[in-house]
Design a protein around this motif. Sequence first.
Motif, PDB file in Angstrom:
ATOM      1  N   GLU A  86      32.761  27.501  18.051  1.00 46.57           N
ATOM      2  CA  GLU A  86      31.324  27.611  17.833  1.00 46.57           C
ATOM      3  C   GLU A  86      30.523  27.231  19.073  1.00 46.57           C
ATOM      4  O   GLU A  86      29.503  27.857  19.385  1.00 46.57           O
ATOM      5  N   ALA A  87      30.969  26.221  19.802  1.00 46.47           N
ATOM      6  CA  ALA A  87      30.239  25.784  20.994  1.00 46.47           C
ATOM      7  C   ALA A  87      30.178  26.893  22.038  1.00 46.47           C
ATOM      8  O   ALA A  87      29.142  27.103  22.687  1.00 46.47           O
ATOM      9  N   SER A  88      31.274  27.635  22.186  1.00 44.29           N
ATOM     10  CA  SER A  88      31.276  28.715  23.184  1.00 44.29           C
ATOM     11  C   SER A  88      30.382  29.872  22.748  1.00 44.29           C
ATOM     12  O   SER A  88      29.810  30.572  23.594  1.00 44.29           O
ATOM     13  N   ILE A  89      30.219  30.071  21.447  1.00 40.31           N
ATOM     14  CA  ILE A  89      29.306  31.108  20.959  1.00 40.31           C
ATOM     15  C   ILE A  89      27.872  30.739  21.316  1.00 40.31           C
ATOM     16  O   ILE A  89      27.097  31.568  21.804  1.00 40.31           O
ATOM     17  N   HIS A  90      27.514  29.474  21.082  1.00 38.54           N
ATOM     18  CA  HIS A  90      26.160  29.025  21.430  1.00 38.54           C
ATOM     19  C   HIS A  90      25.889  29.211  22.918  1.00 38.54           C
ATOM     20  O   HIS A  90      24.812  29.667  23.307  1.00 38.54           O
TER      21      HIS A  90
END
Length: 293
Positions: A54-58
Amino acid sequence: MHVIFGATGKVGRSTAAALRHEGHAVRAVVRSPAQREMLTRIGCEVVTGDLGDEASIHRALDGAQAVQMLCPLPHRDPDPADSMRRMIDTAARALRAHPHLHVVALSDYGAELDADTGITMLFHHLEAAFRDVAPRLTLLRSAEHMQNWARVVPVALATGRLPSLHHPLDRPFPTVSAHDVGIVAARLLTDGSDEGQVRIVSVEGPRRYDANDVARALGDASGRDIVALALPRGEWTETMLRAGLNANHAKLIVDLYDAQNTGRIDVEAGTERRFGTTGLRDVVAALVSTINA
């Protein structure tokens, strides 16, 4: 900035190229730095990211105005359906934090159906999850990709028989070149979207084909006599297991073709429609050329 997830796939590359051709800024998301060369060459900003992170998507979405989301089926996963659902849910959580984005989500014909459609059921899950979190959402439902025949072309060239799960062999089905899906997706990304309205667009090729058409195109491209062979329904699972798929993945495919062969999977009435320009013969000729090379 337009962000493309799945930018190294056939559809993603086509979308990125079409956007860059029109002068738009593109951020291509790849899973490995080794995949960046072609995308950098056409002028994309390339970042690494993973729909399971999820962090890389943000990070990938920072500063974006539109995003193309592709959640692929993990082919070598022991439970591909469960893994894809987790990927979809992770992407949906990330999108909730970016409500200004125009989201173009790649989906499938038949995604409106809620039972017994195999792989297509996962796109039903995707559409439901994204509807809940993306106020500006376009669902691009694609017919079966013509390039999927690449999996059985080597068998056909070696044996003169093209195995088909499409039954009967003379029943036309909707299909489209992945390249054309990317072009349509690029247009939809630049169209924008009104808040609170879900836009559903269905895309297929310039005409419908049957399995016999595929065999004829393959024969013409290869200079060999090739005929379509309706693989008996009772042999589907065993054939896929021998090809290296696990039982969970094989069942998703069996359920999909059972639904398709009974006419359940097709364009949903009332949706917008787009038609690609690439014919089956061009795609098949390219597949044969690649294999021969």
